[in-house]
Motif scaffolding. Sequence first.
Motif, PDB file in Angstrom:
ATOM      1  N   LYS A 170      61.911 -25.236  37.785  1.00  0.00           N
ATOM      2  CA  LYS A 170      61.595 -24.891  36.394  1.00  0.00           C
ATOM      3  C   LYS A 170      60.616 -25.902  35.789  1.00  0.00           C
ATOM      4  O   LYS A 170      59.632 -25.533  35.158  1.00  0.00           O
ATOM      5  CB  LYS A 170      62.884 -24.829  35.569  1.00  0.00           C
ATOM      6  N   ILE A 171      60.868 -27.189  36.016  1.00  0.00           N
ATOM      7  CA  ILE A 171      59.996 -28.237  35.467  1.00  0.00           C
ATOM      8  C   ILE A 171      58.654 -28.248  36.191  1.00  0.00           C
ATOM      9  O   ILE A 171      57.598 -28.377  35.568  1.00  0.00           O
ATOM     10  CB  ILE A 171      60.685 -29.618  35.526  1.00  0.00           C
ATOM     11  N   VAL A 172      58.674 -28.107  37.516  1.00  0.00           N
ATOM     12  CA  VAL A 172      57.423 -28.102  38.293  1.00  0.00           C
ATOM     13  C   VAL A 172      56.537 -26.936  37.859  1.00  0.00           C
ATOM     14  O   VAL A 172      55.336 -27.108  37.605  1.00  0.00           O
ATOM     15  CB  VAL A 172      57.702 -28.041  39.815  1.00  0.00           C
ATOM     16  N   ALA A 173      57.134 -25.742  37.747  1.00  0.00           N
ATOM     17  CA  ALA A 173      56.363 -24.563  37.331  1.00  0.00           C
ATOM     18  C   ALA A 173      55.794 -24.771  35.932  1.00  0.00           C
ATOM     19  O   ALA A 173      54.615 -24.485  35.674  1.00  0.00           O
ATOM     20  CB  ALA A 173      57.245 -23.316  37.378  1.00  0.00           C
ATOM     21  N   ASP A 174      56.620 -25.293  35.045  1.00  0.00           N
ATOM     22  CA  ASP A 174      56.196 -25.560  33.674  1.00  0.00           C
ATOM     23  C   ASP A 174      55.030 -26.555  33.664  1.00  0.00           C
ATOM     24  O   ASP A 174      54.029 -26.368  32.967  1.00  0.00           O
ATOM     25  CB  ASP A 174      57.399 -26.092  32.885  1.00  0.00           C
ATOM     26  N   TYR A 175      55.138 -27.619  34.457  1.00  0.00           N
ATOM     27  CA  TYR A 175      54.091 -28.636  34.533  1.00  0.00           C
ATOM     28  C   TYR A 175      52.778 -28.044  35.038  1.00  0.00           C
ATOM     29  O   TYR A 175      51.697 -28.405  34.584  1.00  0.00           O
ATOM     30  CB  TYR A 175      54.553 -29.782  35.432  1.00  0.00           C
ATOM     31  N   LEU A 176      52.886 -27.109  35.990  1.00  0.00           N
ATOM     32  CA  LEU A 176      51.694 -26.467  36.548  1.00  0.00           C
ATOM     33  C   LEU A 176      51.170 -25.328  35.682  1.00  0.00           C
ATOM     34  O   LEU A 176      50.094 -24.786  35.942  1.00  0.00           O
ATOM     35  CB  LEU A 176      51.999 -25.927  37.948  1.00  0.00           C
ATOM     36  N   GLY A 177      51.941 -24.920  34.678  1.00  0.00           N
ATOM     37  CA  GLY A 177      51.516 -23.812  33.825  1.00  0.00           C
ATOM     38  C   GLY A 177      51.626 -22.471  34.522  1.00  0.00           C
ATOM     39  O   GLY A 177      50.797 -21.587  34.303  1.00  0.00           O
ATOM     40  N   ILE A 178      52.642 -22.327  35.393  1.00  0.00           N
ATOM     41  CA  ILE A 178      52.840 -21.078  36.130  1.00  0.00           C
ATOM     42  C   ILE A 178      54.303 -20.647  36.019  1.00  0.00           C
ATOM     43  O   ILE A 178      55.156 -21.422  35.592  1.00  0.00           O
ATOM     44  CB  ILE A 178      52.440 -21.220  37.627  1.00  0.00           C
ATOM     45  N   SER A 179      54.590 -19.425  36.441  1.00  0.00           N
ATOM     46  CA  SER A 179      55.968 -18.939  36.448  1.00  0.00           C
ATOM     47  C   SER A 179      56.713 -19.521  37.646  1.00  0.00           C
ATOM     48  O   SER A 179      56.097 -19.943  38.634  1.00  0.00           O
ATOM     49  CB  SER A 179      55.998 -17.412  36.512  1.00  0.00           C
ATOM     50  N   GLN A 180      58.041 -19.510  37.575  1.00  0.00           N
ATOM     51  CA  GLN A 180      58.848 -19.973  38.704  1.00  0.00           C
ATOM     52  C   GLN A 180      58.640 -19.072  39.923  1.00  0.00           C
ATOM     53  O   GLN A 180      58.669 -19.549  41.057  1.00  0.00           O
ATOM     54  CB  GLN A 180      60.322 -20.026  38.319  1.00  0.00           C
TER      55      GLN A 180
END
Length: 190
Positions: A170-180
């Motif tokens: 969830k945090i990685v996707a958020d950081y990358l600006g993408i969906s999970q």
Amino acid sequence: MMHPALKQYIGDKLVLSPPHEQLVANCFKSRSTKRNEILVEKGSIAKHLYFVVKGCLRVFLTDDNGNESTRFLIFEGRMGTAFPSFILKEPSIASIQSPEPSELLVLSYADRDLLLKEIPGFETMYRLGLELDYIASIQRIESLITMDSKARYNILMQTQPEIIKRLPNKIVADYLGISQETLSRLKSKK
């Protein structure tokens, strides 16, 4: 006595006299956090600068619908805070969370000013650290604007793989600006 991690961080940039080393040790206070502990809540003033000895801090924004957007991640051997709030002494629009149990050294605004004033070279070291963080932030913003999700993921894998290995999707996707879901697809192709 100064914490060994902080001593190494500063020692790579400055040579401190014993009295200055003691001053630094006195100014940084030790603090442990639990997983997902909030250190600065949105709307409060960020009163401390954090040096991460072990673990990670996440600076993030939350919109009116509860959607989170990670602005900055701070891993071992780095310093950070919600800088606009810390410097301007205004309520923060960001929150700071410890996504994993962490060991921190905490520096107050007043003690930061004391170190900047009293220790030769500390201000230069502090400024250079801020400049590098500023460049990293600009490069991240530029990647969000100019690159597709695959390119952003590949760059993150090359430059900061610990983010992908250690933090929840969830945090990685958020950081990358993408969906999970997109993150899961990108991970499965590796």
